[in-house]
Design an enzyme around this catalytic site. Structure first.
Site, PDB file in Angstrom:
ATOM      1  CB  CYS A 133      -0.923   0.013   1.217  1.00  0.00           C
ATOM      2  SG  CYS A 133      -1.630  -1.586   1.624  1.00  0.00           S
ATOM      3  CG  HIS A 189      -2.506   4.174   5.093  1.00  0.00           C
ATOM      4  ND1 HIS A 189      -2.127   4.050   3.773  1.00  0.00           N
ATOM      5  CD2 HIS A 189      -2.800   2.914   5.525  1.00  0.00           C
ATOM      6  CE1 HIS A 189      -2.181   2.772   3.425  1.00  0.00           C
ATOM      7  NE2 HIS A 189      -2.588   2.065   4.470  1.00  0.00           N
ATOM      8  CG  HIS A 233      -6.427   0.782   0.219  1.00  0.00           C
ATOM      9  ND1 HIS A 233      -5.314   1.331  -0.369  1.00  0.00           N
ATOM     10  CD2 HIS A 233      -5.963   0.103   1.311  1.00  0.00           C
ATOM     11  CE1 HIS A 233      -4.245   1.011   0.324  1.00  0.00           C
ATOM     12  NE2 HIS A 233      -4.612   0.263   1.360  1.00  0.00           N
TER      13      HIS A 233
END
Length: 587
Positions: A211, A347, A387
Protein backbone atom coordinates in the site's frame (compact mmCIF):
# COMPACT_ATOMS: atom_id res chain seq x y z
CA UNK A 1 16.84 40.03 -1.29
CA UNK A 2 15.95 43.67 -1.99
CA UNK A 3 15.53 42.89 -5.69
CA UNK A 4 13.10 40.12 -4.81
CA UNK A 5 11.12 42.44 -2.53
CA UNK A 6 10.95 45.07 -5.29
CA UNK A 7 9.67 42.46 -7.71
CA UNK A 8 7.02 41.34 -5.23
CA UNK A 9 5.89 44.93 -4.71
CA UNK A 10 5.54 45.38 -8.46
CA UNK A 11 3.48 42.21 -8.58
CA UNK A 12 1.22 43.58 -5.85
CA UNK A 13 0.77 46.88 -7.65
CA UNK A 14 -0.16 45.20 -10.91
CA UNK A 15 -2.50 42.71 -9.21
CA UNK A 16 -0.50 39.68 -10.38
CA UNK A 17 -0.20 38.38 -6.81
CA UNK A 18 -2.32 38.75 -3.70
CA UNK A 19 -1.12 40.26 -0.40
CA UNK A 20 -1.33 36.77 1.11
CA UNK A 21 0.97 35.35 -1.58
CA UNK A 22 3.38 38.24 -1.13
CA UNK A 23 3.56 37.61 2.62
CA UNK A 24 4.15 33.91 2.03
CA UNK A 25 6.93 34.60 -0.46
CA UNK A 26 8.73 37.07 1.82
CA UNK A 27 8.24 34.84 4.89
CA UNK A 28 9.89 31.86 3.24
CA UNK A 29 12.83 33.93 1.98
CA UNK A 30 13.35 35.44 5.44
CA UNK A 31 13.19 32.03 7.05
CA UNK A 32 15.90 30.56 4.91
CA UNK A 33 18.10 33.56 4.11
CA UNK A 34 20.71 32.60 6.73
CA UNK A 35 20.72 28.88 6.02
CA UNK A 36 23.33 27.10 3.99
CA UNK A 37 22.67 27.15 0.26
CA UNK A 38 22.58 23.35 0.14
CA UNK A 39 19.59 23.39 2.50
CA UNK A 40 17.55 25.38 -0.02
CA UNK A 41 18.46 22.90 -2.74
CA UNK A 42 16.70 20.05 -0.92
CA UNK A 43 13.29 21.18 -2.16
CA UNK A 44 11.76 19.18 -5.02
CA UNK A 45 9.23 20.79 -7.36
CA UNK A 46 6.19 19.00 -8.74
CA UNK A 47 5.94 20.48 -12.25
CA UNK A 48 3.29 18.19 -13.72
CA UNK A 49 1.04 15.23 -13.05
CA UNK A 50 -1.50 12.93 -14.67
CA UNK A 51 -3.93 10.28 -13.44
CA UNK A 52 -6.80 7.94 -14.16
CA UNK A 53 -8.85 7.05 -11.12
CA UNK A 54 -12.37 5.69 -10.65
CA UNK A 55 -14.82 8.07 -12.38
CA UNK A 56 -11.92 10.47 -12.95
CA UNK A 57 -10.15 10.22 -16.30
CA UNK A 58 -8.19 13.38 -15.47
CA UNK A 59 -6.97 15.39 -12.49
CA UNK A 60 -9.59 18.07 -13.23
CA UNK A 61 -12.37 15.49 -12.93
CA UNK A 62 -10.79 14.06 -9.77
CA UNK A 63 -10.76 17.48 -8.14
CA UNK A 64 -14.37 18.15 -9.14
CA UNK A 65 -15.46 14.81 -7.65
CA UNK A 66 -13.54 15.40 -4.43
CA UNK A 67 -14.88 18.89 -3.73
CA UNK A 68 -18.42 17.71 -4.58
CA UNK A 69 -18.05 14.85 -2.11
CA UNK A 70 -18.66 12.16 -4.73
CA UNK A 71 -17.83 8.48 -4.28
CA UNK A 72 -16.91 6.38 -7.32
CA UNK A 73 -17.60 2.99 -5.72
CA UNK A 74 -19.72 0.51 -7.66
CA UNK A 75 -20.49 -3.18 -8.05
CA UNK A 76 -17.78 -5.38 -9.54
CA UNK A 77 -18.07 -4.97 -13.35
CA UNK A 78 -19.15 -8.17 -15.07
CA UNK A 79 -16.44 -7.78 -17.69
CA UNK A 80 -13.87 -8.32 -14.93
CA UNK A 81 -15.27 -11.35 -13.15
CA UNK A 82 -18.43 -12.77 -11.61
CA UNK A 83 -17.69 -13.12 -7.92
CA UNK A 84 -20.02 -16.05 -7.20
CA UNK A 85 -18.57 -18.05 -10.08
CA UNK A 86 -15.02 -17.31 -8.94
CA UNK A 87 -15.88 -18.33 -5.38
CA UNK A 88 -17.33 -21.60 -6.64
CA UNK A 89 -14.16 -22.35 -8.63
CA UNK A 90 -12.14 -22.00 -5.46
CA UNK A 91 -14.51 -23.92 -3.26
CA UNK A 92 -15.37 -20.85 -1.16
CA UNK A 93 -18.90 -20.36 0.08
CA UNK A 94 -20.23 -16.79 -0.18
CA UNK A 95 -21.29 -15.10 3.06
CA UNK A 96 -23.51 -12.15 3.89
CA UNK A 97 -20.77 -9.72 4.92
CA UNK A 98 -18.70 -10.28 1.78
CA UNK A 99 -17.70 -7.08 -0.04
CA UNK A 100 -18.90 -6.99 -3.65
CA UNK A 101 -17.86 -3.42 -4.44
CA UNK A 102 -14.84 -1.47 -5.56
CA UNK A 103 -13.48 1.61 -7.25
CA UNK A 104 -12.94 0.49 -10.85
CA UNK A 105 -11.73 2.42 -13.89
CA UNK A 106 -13.25 1.93 -17.33
CA UNK A 107 -11.60 0.97 -20.59
CA UNK A 108 -8.59 -0.89 -19.23
CA UNK A 109 -8.71 -3.10 -22.33
CA UNK A 110 -8.28 -0.11 -24.68
CA UNK A 111 -4.82 0.90 -25.89
CA UNK A 112 -3.40 2.71 -28.91
CA UNK A 113 -0.51 0.35 -29.62
CA UNK A 114 0.52 2.18 -32.80
CA UNK A 115 0.96 5.45 -30.88
CA UNK A 116 3.51 3.80 -28.60
CA UNK A 117 5.20 1.94 -31.49
CA UNK A 118 4.15 -1.46 -30.16
CA UNK A 119 3.00 -4.34 -32.37
CA UNK A 120 -0.49 -5.74 -32.00
CA UNK A 121 0.96 -9.11 -30.96
CA UNK A 122 3.01 -7.51 -28.20
CA UNK A 123 0.15 -5.25 -27.07
CA UNK A 124 -2.15 -8.22 -26.52
CA UNK A 125 0.43 -9.82 -24.25
CA UNK A 126 1.11 -6.62 -22.26
CA UNK A 127 -0.21 -6.25 -18.74
CA UNK A 128 -2.76 -3.40 -18.85
CA UNK A 129 -0.80 -1.83 -16.00
CA UNK A 130 2.12 -1.28 -18.42
CA UNK A 131 -0.24 0.31 -20.93
CA UNK A 132 -1.81 2.66 -18.38
CA UNK A 133 1.60 3.78 -17.18
CA UNK A 134 2.78 4.62 -20.71
CA UNK A 135 -0.35 6.71 -21.27
CA UNK A 136 -0.09 8.47 -17.90
CA UNK A 137 3.61 9.31 -18.31
CA UNK A 138 3.02 10.70 -21.80
CA UNK A 139 0.22 12.88 -20.49
CA UNK A 140 2.17 13.97 -17.41
CA UNK A 141 5.24 14.98 -19.40
CA UNK A 142 3.18 17.07 -21.82
CA UNK A 143 1.26 18.58 -18.88
CA UNK A 144 4.58 19.73 -17.45
CA UNK A 145 5.47 21.51 -20.70
CA UNK A 146 7.84 18.98 -22.26
CA UNK A 147 7.72 16.54 -25.15
CA UNK A 148 9.15 13.14 -25.97
CA UNK A 149 11.54 14.69 -28.50
CA UNK A 150 12.65 17.37 -26.06
CA UNK A 151 13.54 14.81 -23.37
CA UNK A 152 14.94 12.15 -25.73
CA UNK A 153 18.15 10.75 -24.24
CA UNK A 154 17.84 12.87 -21.09
CA UNK A 155 18.83 11.81 -17.57
CA UNK A 156 15.22 11.32 -16.55
CA UNK A 157 14.48 8.65 -13.95
CA UNK A 158 11.42 6.41 -13.65
CA UNK A 159 10.23 5.36 -10.19
CA UNK A 160 7.05 3.28 -10.14
CA UNK A 161 5.08 1.66 -7.34
CA UNK A 162 3.64 -1.57 -8.77
CA UNK A 163 3.89 -5.31 -8.79
CA UNK A 164 3.79 -8.02 -11.40
CA UNK A 165 0.15 -8.24 -12.40
CA UNK A 166 -2.23 -11.15 -12.78
CA UNK A 167 -2.56 -10.74 -16.53
CA UNK A 168 -2.21 -14.12 -18.27
CA UNK A 169 -2.85 -13.31 -21.94
CA UNK A 170 -0.22 -13.84 -24.63
CA UNK A 171 0.91 -17.46 -24.27
CA UNK A 172 -0.43 -19.82 -26.89
CA UNK A 173 -0.12 -23.60 -26.82
CA UNK A 174 3.19 -23.56 -28.70
CA UNK A 175 4.68 -20.68 -26.70
CA UNK A 176 5.18 -18.74 -29.93
CA UNK A 177 4.61 -15.47 -28.04
CA UNK A 178 6.92 -16.36 -25.16
CA UNK A 179 9.06 -13.22 -25.38
CA UNK A 180 6.08 -10.87 -25.61
CA UNK A 181 4.28 -12.66 -22.79
CA UNK A 182 7.34 -12.59 -20.55
CA UNK A 183 8.11 -8.89 -21.02
CA UNK A 184 4.40 -8.17 -20.87
CA UNK A 185 3.94 -9.56 -17.36
CA UNK A 186 7.21 -9.12 -15.47
CA UNK A 187 6.97 -6.40 -12.83
CA UNK A 188 10.20 -4.59 -13.75
CA UNK A 189 8.79 -3.77 -17.18
CA UNK A 190 6.35 -1.37 -15.54
CA UNK A 191 9.26 1.09 -15.60
CA UNK A 192 11.50 -0.46 -18.27
CA UNK A 193 8.94 0.12 -21.04
CA UNK A 194 8.71 3.79 -20.16
CA UNK A 195 12.49 4.28 -20.19
CA UNK A 196 12.70 2.47 -23.50
CA UNK A 197 9.92 4.41 -25.25
CA UNK A 198 11.21 7.83 -24.15
CA UNK A 199 14.92 6.88 -24.29
CA UNK A 200 15.38 7.98 -20.68
CA UNK A 201 18.87 7.36 -19.30
CA UNK A 202 18.17 7.84 -15.57
CA UNK A 203 17.39 5.10 -13.02
CA UNK A 204 14.40 2.90 -13.89
CA UNK A 205 13.00 1.21 -10.79
CA UNK A 206 9.87 -0.56 -9.56
CA UNK A 207 8.94 -0.62 -5.87
CA UNK A 208 6.57 -3.10 -4.23
CA UNK A 209 5.92 -2.24 -0.59
CA UNK A 210 2.19 -2.95 -1.02
CA UNK A 211 0.00 0.00 0.00
CA UNK A 212 2.93 2.42 0.43
CA UNK A 213 4.59 1.60 -2.91
CA UNK A 214 3.91 4.81 -4.84
CA UNK A 215 4.70 7.16 -1.93
CA UNK A 216 7.92 5.21 -1.39
CA UNK A 217 8.72 5.43 -5.13
CA UNK A 218 8.28 9.22 -4.96
CA UNK A 219 10.54 9.38 -1.90
CA UNK A 220 13.34 7.62 -3.75
CA UNK A 221 12.76 9.69 -6.89
CA UNK A 222 13.47 12.79 -4.81
CA UNK A 223 16.58 11.18 -3.37
CA UNK A 224 17.82 10.32 -6.87
CA UNK A 225 17.44 13.94 -7.99
CA UNK A 226 19.24 15.22 -4.89
CA UNK A 227 22.03 12.67 -5.43
CA UNK A 228 22.38 13.89 -9.05
CA UNK A 229 21.54 10.48 -10.49
CA UNK A 230 18.93 12.14 -12.66
CA UNK A 231 17.97 15.68 -13.66
CA UNK A 232 14.23 15.01 -13.72
CA UNK A 233 12.09 12.14 -12.48
CA UNK A 234 8.72 10.56 -13.09
CA UNK A 235 7.27 8.98 -9.95
CA UNK A 236 3.97 7.24 -9.43
CA UNK A 237 2.11 3.98 -9.22
CA UNK A 238 -0.46 1.71 -10.81
CA UNK A 239 -2.84 -0.99 -9.63
CA UNK A 240 -5.52 -3.01 -11.42
CA UNK A 241 -7.86 -5.71 -10.15
CA UNK A 242 -7.57 -7.96 -13.20
CA UNK A 243 -8.78 -11.15 -11.52
CA UNK A 244 -10.55 -12.12 -8.32
CA UNK A 245 -7.67 -13.73 -6.38
CA UNK A 246 -6.64 -10.80 -4.18
CA UNK A 247 -10.24 -9.61 -3.85
CA UNK A 248 -11.36 -12.98 -2.51
CA UNK A 249 -8.34 -13.32 -0.20
CA UNK A 250 -9.05 -9.92 1.37
CA UNK A 251 -12.68 -10.88 1.85
CA UNK A 252 -11.57 -13.94 3.78
CA UNK A 253 -9.47 -11.83 6.15
CA UNK A 254 -11.73 -10.68 9.03
CA UNK A 255 -12.41 -6.93 9.29
CA UNK A 256 -10.46 -6.06 6.14
CA UNK A 257 -13.11 -5.08 3.57
CA UNK A 258 -16.22 -2.96 4.07
CA UNK A 259 -19.19 -5.25 3.54
CA UNK A 260 -21.52 -2.53 2.22
CA UNK A 261 -18.96 -0.88 -0.06
CA UNK A 262 -18.65 2.26 2.07
CA UNK A 263 -15.42 3.34 3.75
CA UNK A 264 -16.06 5.01 7.13
CA UNK A 265 -12.59 6.40 7.80
CA UNK A 266 -12.30 8.02 11.27
CA UNK A 267 -15.96 7.15 11.89
CA UNK A 268 -17.60 4.96 14.52
CA UNK A 269 -19.00 2.73 11.76
CA UNK A 270 -15.55 1.83 10.36
CA UNK A 271 -15.44 -1.84 9.36
CA UNK A 272 -12.87 -2.01 6.56
CA UNK A 273 -11.77 -0.50 3.26
CA UNK A 274 -13.06 -0.79 -0.30
CA UNK A 275 -10.60 -1.98 -2.97
CA UNK A 276 -9.86 0.38 -5.85
CA UNK A 277 -7.63 0.76 -8.87
CA UNK A 278 -5.97 3.47 -10.90
CA UNK A 279 -2.76 5.04 -12.17
CA UNK A 280 -1.03 8.32 -11.38
CA UNK A 281 2.32 10.02 -11.91
CA UNK A 282 4.04 13.25 -10.92
CA UNK A 283 6.90 14.95 -12.77
CA UNK A 284 9.70 16.08 -10.45
CA UNK A 285 12.69 18.40 -10.67
CA UNK A 286 14.77 20.25 -8.11
CA UNK A 287 13.00 23.49 -7.18
CA UNK A 288 16.08 25.54 -8.03
CA UNK A 289 16.27 24.02 -11.53
CA UNK A 290 12.51 24.29 -12.07
CA UNK A 291 12.57 28.01 -11.31
CA UNK A 292 15.61 28.51 -13.56
CA UNK A 293 13.88 26.65 -16.40
CA UNK A 294 10.65 28.62 -16.02
CA UNK A 295 8.56 25.55 -15.19
CA UNK A 296 5.15 25.89 -13.60
CA UNK A 297 5.49 24.63 -10.02
CA UNK A 298 2.28 23.15 -8.56
CA UNK A 299 3.68 22.16 -5.17
CA UNK A 300 6.98 21.50 -3.40
CA UNK A 301 8.15 18.34 -1.65
CA UNK A 302 10.03 19.53 1.44
CA UNK A 303 11.15 16.14 2.71
CA UNK A 304 10.14 12.55 3.38
CA UNK A 305 11.16 9.42 5.22
CA UNK A 306 10.77 5.64 5.04
CA UNK A 307 11.05 2.95 7.72
CA UNK A 308 9.61 -0.45 8.67
CA UNK A 309 7.64 -1.80 11.61
CA UNK A 310 10.19 -4.52 12.24
CA UNK A 311 9.10 -7.41 14.45
CA UNK A 312 5.46 -7.16 15.57
CA UNK A 313 2.88 -9.63 16.89
CA UNK A 314 2.07 -10.40 13.24
CA UNK A 315 3.71 -9.57 9.91
CA UNK A 316 0.67 -7.48 8.90
CA UNK A 317 0.14 -5.79 12.30
CA UNK A 318 0.87 -2.03 12.25
CA UNK A 319 3.28 -0.64 14.82
CA UNK A 320 2.45 2.67 16.51
CA UNK A 321 6.04 3.51 17.44
CA UNK A 322 7.32 2.97 13.89
CA UNK A 323 4.57 5.16 12.45
CA UNK A 324 5.39 7.90 14.94
CA UNK A 325 9.07 7.62 14.10
CA UNK A 326 8.58 7.94 10.34
CA UNK A 327 6.56 11.14 10.82
CA UNK A 328 9.28 12.59 13.05
CA UNK A 329 11.95 11.59 10.52
CA UNK A 330 10.04 13.31 7.71
CA UNK A 331 9.62 16.52 9.74
CA UNK A 332 13.35 16.54 10.42
CA UNK A 333 14.20 15.85 6.78
CA UNK A 334 11.92 18.71 5.71
CA UNK A 335 13.30 21.08 8.37
CA UNK A 336 9.79 22.19 9.31
CA UNK A 337 7.88 22.59 12.55
CA UNK A 338 4.81 20.37 12.91
CA UNK A 339 2.93 23.44 14.16
CA UNK A 340 3.07 24.85 10.59
CA UNK A 341 1.34 21.82 9.05
CA UNK A 342 -2.35 22.49 8.56
CA UNK A 343 -3.50 19.34 6.73
CA UNK A 344 -2.76 15.61 6.96
CA UNK A 345 -3.71 13.26 4.15
CA UNK A 346 -3.90 10.10 6.21
CA UNK A 347 -3.46 6.51 5.12
CA UNK A 348 -6.96 6.15 6.57
CA UNK A 349 -8.08 2.71 5.48
CA UNK A 350 -11.30 2.83 7.47
CA UNK A 351 -10.55 -0.03 9.85
CA UNK A 352 -11.59 0.10 13.49
CA UNK A 353 -8.06 -0.58 14.77
CA UNK A 354 -5.81 0.81 12.00
CA UNK A 355 -7.18 4.36 12.01
CA UNK A 356 -6.78 4.91 15.79
CA UNK A 357 -3.19 3.61 15.67
CA UNK A 358 -2.33 5.98 12.83
CA UNK A 359 -3.85 9.04 14.51
CA UNK A 360 -2.29 8.21 17.87
CA UNK A 361 1.14 7.89 16.22
CA UNK A 362 1.00 11.21 14.40
CA UNK A 363 -0.50 12.87 17.48
CA UNK A 364 2.52 11.83 19.54
CA UNK A 365 4.87 13.10 16.82
CA UNK A 366 3.15 16.49 16.62
CA UNK A 367 3.07 16.95 20.40
CA UNK A 368 6.87 17.02 20.44
CA UNK A 369 6.52 20.34 18.60
CA UNK A 370 3.29 21.91 19.83
CA UNK A 371 0.46 21.66 22.38
CA UNK A 372 -2.01 23.44 20.09
CA UNK A 373 -5.34 21.71 19.59
CA UNK A 374 -7.55 21.27 16.52
CA UNK A 375 -5.44 23.35 14.12
CA UNK A 376 -4.70 20.65 11.54
CA UNK A 377 -7.35 19.17 9.24
CA UNK A 378 -7.38 15.42 8.70
CA UNK A 379 -8.65 13.67 5.60
CA UNK A 380 -8.19 10.87 3.10
CA UNK A 381 -9.15 10.21 -0.53
CA UNK A 382 -9.97 6.51 -0.01
CA UNK A 383 -13.73 6.95 0.62
CA UNK A 384 -13.94 8.67 -2.79
CA UNK A 385 -12.09 6.17 -4.97
CA UNK A 386 -11.24 3.18 -2.79
CA UNK A 387 -7.90 1.89 -1.52
CA UNK A 388 -5.69 1.71 -4.61
CA UNK A 389 -3.03 -0.58 -3.12
CA UNK A 390 0.27 0.17 -4.92
CA UNK A 391 -1.25 3.37 -6.38
CA UNK A 392 -2.70 4.61 -3.06
CA UNK A 393 0.21 6.93 -2.28
CA UNK A 394 0.20 8.70 -5.63
CA UNK A 395 -3.56 9.27 -5.33
CA UNK A 396 -2.90 11.00 -2.00
CA UNK A 397 -0.10 13.12 -3.49
CA UNK A 398 -2.21 14.30 -6.42
CA UNK A 399 -5.12 15.12 -4.13
CA UNK A 400 -2.86 17.22 -1.89
CA UNK A 401 -1.23 18.97 -4.87
CA UNK A 402 -4.69 19.93 -6.18
CA UNK A 403 -5.72 21.10 -2.71
CA UNK A 404 -2.62 23.28 -2.33
CA UNK A 405 -2.97 24.68 -5.84
CA UNK A 406 -6.65 25.56 -5.31
CA UNK A 407 -6.11 26.64 -1.68
CA UNK A 408 -9.02 24.46 -0.51
CA UNK A 409 -9.33 21.64 2.03
CA UNK A 410 -11.77 19.15 0.52
CA UNK A 411 -14.25 17.09 2.53
CA UNK A 412 -13.62 13.52 3.60
CA UNK A 413 -16.73 11.42 3.09
CA UNK A 414 -18.81 9.54 5.65
CA UNK A 415 -17.60 11.24 8.82
CA UNK A 416 -20.64 11.63 11.07
CA UNK A 417 -19.79 9.97 14.39
CA UNK A 418 -16.07 10.04 15.25
CA UNK A 419 -14.41 6.74 16.03
CA UNK A 420 -14.54 6.52 19.86
CA UNK A 421 -10.98 5.15 19.86
CA UNK A 422 -9.69 8.46 18.42
CA UNK A 423 -9.40 11.36 20.87
CA UNK A 424 -9.81 14.32 18.51
CA UNK A 425 -10.62 16.78 21.32
CA UNK A 426 -7.15 16.65 22.86
CA UNK A 427 -5.25 16.28 19.58
CA UNK A 428 -3.93 18.75 16.99
CA UNK A 429 -6.42 17.33 14.47
CA UNK A 430 -10.01 17.70 13.39
CA UNK A 431 -11.78 15.68 10.67
CA UNK A 432 -12.18 17.64 7.42
CA UNK A 433 -15.87 16.89 6.97
CA UNK A 434 -16.68 19.93 4.81
CA UNK A 435 -15.11 21.87 1.94
CA UNK A 436 -13.28 24.90 3.35
CA UNK A 437 -10.72 27.52 2.45
CA UNK A 438 -7.17 26.50 3.25
CA UNK A 439 -5.85 29.29 5.41
CA UNK A 440 -2.05 29.41 5.78
CA UNK A 441 -0.35 28.80 9.13
CA UNK A 442 2.77 30.84 9.73
CA UNK A 443 2.39 32.35 6.29
CA UNK A 444 2.44 29.04 4.42
CA UNK A 445 0.25 26.08 3.52
CA UNK A 446 1.83 22.73 4.33
CA UNK A 447 0.57 19.16 4.37
CA UNK A 448 1.75 15.76 5.53
CA UNK A 449 0.97 12.53 3.66
CA UNK A 450 1.11 9.08 5.23
CA UNK A 451 1.18 5.72 3.51
CA UNK A 452 1.68 2.44 5.37
CA UNK A 453 2.42 -0.82 3.60
CA UNK A 454 0.83 -4.21 4.20
CA UNK A 455 4.00 -5.75 5.63
CA UNK A 456 5.31 -2.79 7.58
CA UNK A 457 7.00 -0.34 5.18
CA UNK A 458 5.91 3.15 6.22
CA UNK A 459 6.39 6.46 4.41
CA UNK A 460 5.56 10.06 5.34
CA UNK A 461 6.05 13.07 3.09
CA UNK A 462 5.79 16.84 3.65
CA UNK A 463 4.38 18.99 0.85
CA UNK A 464 4.17 22.76 0.66
CA UNK A 465 2.41 25.20 -1.66
CA UNK A 466 4.45 26.45 -4.59
CA UNK A 467 6.40 29.66 -4.07
CA UNK A 468 4.84 32.77 -5.57
CA UNK A 469 5.85 32.82 -9.20
CA UNK A 470 6.09 36.54 -9.95
CA UNK A 471 6.24 37.45 -13.63
CA UNK A 472 8.03 40.60 -14.67
CA UNK A 473 5.71 43.55 -15.36
CA UNK A 474 8.09 44.58 -18.14
CA UNK A 475 7.22 41.60 -20.33
CA UNK A 476 5.97 42.48 -23.79
CA UNK A 477 2.26 42.19 -24.38
CA UNK A 478 1.11 39.31 -26.57
CA UNK A 479 1.06 39.81 -30.29
CA UNK A 480 -2.25 40.89 -31.75
CA UNK A 481 -2.63 37.46 -33.33
CA UNK A 482 -1.24 34.09 -32.34
CA UNK A 483 -0.70 30.83 -34.20
CA UNK A 484 -2.07 27.75 -32.41
CA UNK A 485 -0.75 24.36 -33.54
CA UNK A 486 -1.86 20.81 -32.79
CA UNK A 487 -1.02 17.41 -34.20
CA UNK A 488 -2.03 13.77 -33.75
CA UNK A 489 -1.45 10.36 -35.28
CA UNK A 490 -4.93 10.21 -36.85
CA UNK A 491 -7.64 12.60 -37.96
CA UNK A 492 -9.99 11.13 -35.35
CA UNK A 493 -7.50 11.76 -32.56
CA UNK A 494 -6.85 15.28 -33.87
CA UNK A 495 -10.55 16.10 -33.82
CA UNK A 496 -10.94 14.76 -30.27
CA UNK A 497 -7.90 16.73 -29.13
CA UNK A 498 -9.30 19.92 -30.66
CA UNK A 499 -12.62 19.33 -28.90
CA UNK A 500 -10.84 18.85 -25.55
CA UNK A 501 -8.94 22.11 -25.99
CA UNK A 502 -12.14 23.91 -26.98
CA UNK A 503 -13.96 22.80 -23.81
CA UNK A 504 -10.95 23.58 -21.60
CA UNK A 505 -10.48 27.07 -23.03
CA UNK A 506 -14.18 27.87 -22.72
CA UNK A 507 -13.88 27.25 -18.98
CA UNK A 508 -10.52 29.02 -18.53
CA UNK A 509 -10.84 32.27 -20.43
CA UNK A 510 -8.39 34.01 -18.06
CA UNK A 511 -5.41 32.14 -19.53
CA UNK A 512 -2.99 34.10 -21.71
CA UNK A 513 -3.34 33.21 -25.36
CA UNK A 514 0.41 33.50 -25.95
CA UNK A 515 1.14 30.98 -23.20
CA UNK A 516 -1.42 28.53 -24.59
CA UNK A 517 -0.06 28.72 -28.13
CA UNK A 518 3.56 28.50 -27.01
CA UNK A 519 2.96 25.41 -24.87
CA UNK A 520 0.83 23.65 -27.49
CA UNK A 521 3.42 24.37 -30.15
CA UNK A 522 6.54 23.40 -28.23
CA UNK A 523 5.68 20.82 -25.57
CA UNK A 524 3.74 18.34 -27.65
CA UNK A 525 5.15 15.67 -29.94
CA UNK A 526 4.68 16.54 -33.63
CA UNK A 527 2.67 14.02 -35.64
CA UNK A 528 1.60 13.78 -39.28
CA UNK A 529 -2.01 14.97 -38.89
CA UNK A 530 -1.92 18.66 -38.04
CA UNK A 531 -4.04 21.76 -37.64
CA UNK A 532 -3.30 25.46 -37.35
CA UNK A 533 -5.46 28.29 -36.05
CA UNK A 534 -4.81 32.02 -36.34
CA UNK A 535 -6.57 33.74 -33.43
CA UNK A 536 -6.56 36.86 -31.28
CA UNK A 537 -8.27 35.63 -28.08
CA UNK A 538 -8.89 32.46 -26.09
CA UNK A 539 -12.63 32.70 -26.81
CA UNK A 540 -11.97 32.90 -30.54
CA UNK A 541 -9.61 29.94 -30.36
CA UNK A 542 -12.16 27.92 -28.39
CA UNK A 543 -14.88 28.71 -30.92
CA UNK A 544 -12.74 27.80 -33.94
CA UNK A 545 -11.54 24.55 -32.40
CA UNK A 546 -15.09 23.61 -31.43
CA UNK A 547 -16.36 24.10 -34.96
CA UNK A 548 -13.10 22.88 -36.56
CA UNK A 549 -12.73 26.18 -38.46
CA UNK A 550 -9.06 25.44 -38.87
CA UNK A 551 -6.44 24.74 -41.48
CA UNK A 552 -5.61 21.02 -41.47
CA UNK A 553 -3.23 18.85 -43.42
CA UNK A 554 -0.43 16.29 -43.32
CA UNK A 555 2.94 17.29 -41.94
CA UNK A 556 6.15 16.90 -43.89
CA UNK A 557 8.06 13.67 -43.47
CA UNK A 558 11.26 15.54 -42.64
CA UNK A 559 11.85 18.79 -40.79
CA UNK A 560 12.94 21.82 -42.78
CA UNK A 561 14.41 25.16 -41.78
CA UNK A 562 12.34 28.31 -42.16
CA UNK A 563 13.90 31.36 -43.79
CA UNK A 564 12.65 34.96 -43.78
CA UNK A 565 13.38 36.85 -47.00
CA UNK A 566 13.13 40.65 -47.27
CA UNK A 567 13.16 42.33 -50.65
CA UNK A 568 15.77 44.91 -51.49
CA UNK A 569 15.81 47.71 -54.10
CA UNK A 570 14.25 50.35 -51.90
CA UNK A 571 11.23 48.32 -50.72
CA UNK A 572 12.21 48.76 -47.07
CA UNK A 573 10.43 51.29 -44.92
CA UNK A 574 10.90 52.83 -41.51
CA UNK A 575 9.67 50.49 -38.76
CA UNK A 576 9.59 47.41 -41.02
CA UNK A 577 9.34 44.16 -38.97
CA UNK A 578 9.24 46.24 -35.78
CA UNK A 579 6.65 43.91 -34.17
CA UNK A 580 8.85 40.88 -34.86
CA UNK A 581 11.86 42.68 -33.42
CA UNK A 582 10.00 43.69 -30.26
CA UNK A 583 8.33 40.35 -29.57
CA UNK A 584 10.53 37.60 -31.00
CA UNK A 585 13.94 36.92 -29.37
CA UNK A 586 15.34 35.42 -32.60
CA UNK A 587 15.15 38.86 -34.20
Amino acid sequence: MQQKVDKILKGLESGQITPEEAYSYIYENEKYKDTDKSENNKDIAIIGFACRFPDAESSDKLWLNIIKGSAAIKNIPEDRWKLDEELKKRGVKPFASMCRYGGFIDGVDLFDANFFEITEEEAVAMDPQHRLLLEAVMEGIEYSGYSREGLWGSRTGIFIGARGGDYKQGFDNNYQNARAALTGTLGNFNSARISNFFNFKGPSLVFDTACSSSLVSTHYACKSILNHECDMAVAGGVHLCINADTFISLNLMPRSLASNGVSYTFDKRADGFVPGEGVGVVILKSLTKAVEDGDTVYAVIKGSAVNNDGNTIGVTTPDLDAQQEVVEMALKAASVDAATISYIEAHGTGTMIGDPIEIRAIDKAFKKYTDNKSFCALGTVKPNIGHLDTAAGIASIIKVVLSLYNKKIPPTLNIEMPNPRINFVDSPFYPAAYLSDWNPVGGVRRAGISSFGFGGTNCHMILEEAPAQVKSTEEFEDRKEQLFLLSAKSQEALKKLAENYSVYLSKNTQLKLGDICFTAGTSRTSFKNRLAVLCSSTSELSQKLGSMEVLTGDGLAASHKVAFMFTGQGAQYSGMALELYENQPIF
